[in-house]
Design a protein around this motif. Sequence first.
Motif, PDB file in Angstrom:
ATOM      1  N   PHE A 149       0.867  -1.182   0.000  1.00  0.00           N
ATOM      2  CA  PHE A 149       0.000   0.000   0.000  1.00  0.00           C
ATOM      3  C   PHE A 149       0.900   1.226   0.000  1.00  0.00           C
ATOM      4  O   PHE A 149       1.587   1.484   0.986  1.00  0.00           O
ATOM      5  N   ASN A 150       0.911   1.927  -1.116  1.00  0.00           N
ATOM      6  CA  ASN A 150       1.787   3.094  -1.295  1.00  0.00           C
ATOM      7  C   ASN A 150       3.248   2.781  -0.981  1.00  0.00           C
ATOM      8  O   ASN A 150       3.857   3.371  -0.100  1.00  0.00           O
ATOM      9  N   GLU A 151       3.793   1.811  -1.675  1.00  0.00           N
ATOM     10  CA  GLU A 151       5.172   1.366  -1.431  1.00  0.00           C
ATOM     11  C   GLU A 151       6.033   1.557  -2.676  1.00  0.00           C
ATOM     12  O   GLU A 151       6.934   0.761  -2.940  1.00  0.00           O
ATOM     13  N   GLN A 152       5.758   2.588  -3.471  1.00  0.00           N
ATOM     14  CA  GLN A 152       6.415   2.728  -4.776  1.00  0.00           C
ATOM     15  C   GLN A 152       7.936   2.503  -4.766  1.00  0.00           C
ATOM     16  O   GLN A 152       8.458   1.851  -5.661  1.00  0.00           O
ATOM     17  N   ASP A 153       8.613   3.025  -3.775  1.00  0.00           N
ATOM     18  CA  ASP A 153      10.073   2.910  -3.778  1.00  0.00           C
ATOM     19  C   ASP A 153      10.584   1.582  -3.238  1.00  0.00           C
ATOM     20  O   ASP A 153      11.776   1.282  -3.338  1.00  0.00           O
ATOM     21  N   ASN A 154       9.690   0.809  -2.641  1.00  0.00           N
ATOM     22  CA  ASN A 154      10.142  -0.466  -2.047  1.00  0.00           C
ATOM     23  C   ASN A 154       9.999  -1.653  -2.983  1.00  0.00           C
ATOM     24  O   ASN A 154      10.631  -2.688  -2.767  1.00  0.00           O
ATOM     25  N   ILE A 155       9.153  -1.516  -4.014  1.00  0.00           N
ATOM     26  CA  ILE A 155       8.865  -2.661  -4.879  1.00  0.00           C
ATOM     27  C   ILE A 155      10.153  -3.220  -5.497  1.00  0.00           C
ATOM     28  O   ILE A 155      10.448  -4.413  -5.378  1.00  0.00           O
ATOM     29  N   GLU A 156      10.896  -2.319  -6.132  1.00  0.00           N
ATOM     30  CA  GLU A 156      12.110  -2.768  -6.806  1.00  0.00           C
ATOM     31  C   GLU A 156      13.162  -3.263  -5.797  1.00  0.00           C
ATOM     32  O   GLU A 156      13.818  -4.283  -6.016  1.00  0.00           O
ATOM     33  N   LEU A 157      13.280  -2.528  -4.697  1.00  0.00           N
ATOM     34  CA  LEU A 157      14.244  -2.927  -3.652  1.00  0.00           C
ATOM     35  C   LEU A 157      13.945  -4.340  -3.163  1.00  0.00           C
ATOM     36  O   LEU A 157      14.826  -5.189  -3.031  1.00  0.00           O
ATOM     37  N   MET A 158      12.664  -4.566  -2.910  1.00  0.00           N
ATOM     38  CA  MET A 158      12.226  -5.870  -2.406  1.00  0.00           C
ATOM     39  C   MET A 158      12.509  -6.951  -3.444  1.00  0.00           C
ATOM     40  O   MET A 158      13.062  -8.014  -3.134  1.00  0.00           O
ATOM     41  N   TYR A 159      12.133  -6.650  -4.679  1.00  0.00           N
ATOM     42  CA  TYR A 159      12.333  -7.609  -5.767  1.00  0.00           C
ATOM     43  C   TYR A 159      13.818  -7.965  -5.918  1.00  0.00           C
ATOM     44  O   TYR A 159      14.182  -9.145  -6.006  1.00  0.00           O
ATOM     45  N   ASN A 160      14.675  -6.936  -5.916  1.00  0.00           N
ATOM     46  CA  ASN A 160      16.109  -7.185  -6.085  1.00  0.00           C
ATOM     47  C   ASN A 160      16.683  -8.014  -4.951  1.00  0.00           C
ATOM     48  O   ASN A 160      17.422  -8.968  -5.175  1.00  0.00           O
TER      49      ASN A 160
END
Length: 306
Positions: free
Chosen positions: A10-21
Amino acid sequence: MKLSVIIPCFNEQDNIELMYNKFSKIFQEQKGNYELIFVDDGSKDKTLNNIKNICKKDKAVKGLSFSRNFGKESAMYAGLKESKGEYVAFIDADLQQNPEILLKMMKILDENEEYDIVTAFQKKRKDGVILKLCKKAFNYIINAISETEFKDNASDFRMMRRKVANAIIDIPEYYRFLKGIFSWIGFNNYYIEYEVEKRATGTTKWSFRKLFVYAKEGILAYTTMPLKLPIVFGILGILASIVMLIITIISYSSLNVIITIMLFLFGIQFIFMGIMGEYLAHDYIENKHRPIYILKEKIGDSKNEN
Ligand code: UDP
Ligand code: MG
């Protein structure tokens, strides 16, 4: 497929890629054997776009998106329904829960057939004093009045076998409280301790109000005790009226006669309110349409047995 990892966002735009990586790096060797399911819980920022971008470059990633914010519980449920893995895990998007622990959880399930769920719990909470006290009080109250047991500090950070995931999917109630559902369904839990890390980016999505509503829902969903409480008052009223009756007979006062009658009538009234509560509680539980039992395993084929 071995593992499905569900990530409510929920409103995590900057975490998506970090989490994925971070996840992809840790699970490098398991490539092809897992899926990542990002559930966008009605975010207003670029969360959905970022999920879409990752889906484009990696087949192991799937995305779901809600029309509005339905809450973390709903996001986790949607993820479960979409998951295909033999094991299913929940993890937050903000990297407060290290994906490395997922590897550890997987190993525990691989090596210990008797356990069905691995649940991470925090030994030390990093919340503020007031929040910590509120969470402790909530746990105490819900454990005292509910028949289901709640483990202190247990988080939503868990990994479960497919049969557990299916059992949860089969619980369709609208007011969801996953901590309670996990206790209710049973199965063998393995608890591991973990330390919460700092949020990678952004701020917590739980306001005090949201947490309060969450706690209220938990209590409403997991106990019907308040509905039955009037019976206790009723019985106390009747007992008090008997005591008053004795005092009245001894003292012979007309004021005491009135008090005795009033206490008796109050008692009767409360008892009937409690009885109504009992019926309402039955109806409430029945209306959840919970399964009557959950099979853990079926041993042998009963059709071939005499
Ligand atoms: N979350 C969600 N919907 C909500 C609130 C939170 O999907 O309505 C997600 C959030 O994006 C995060 C996880 O649930 O991945 C945990 O939320 P948060 O980190 O804000 O909680 P905290 O760690 O502060 O308890
Ligand atoms: Mg968090």
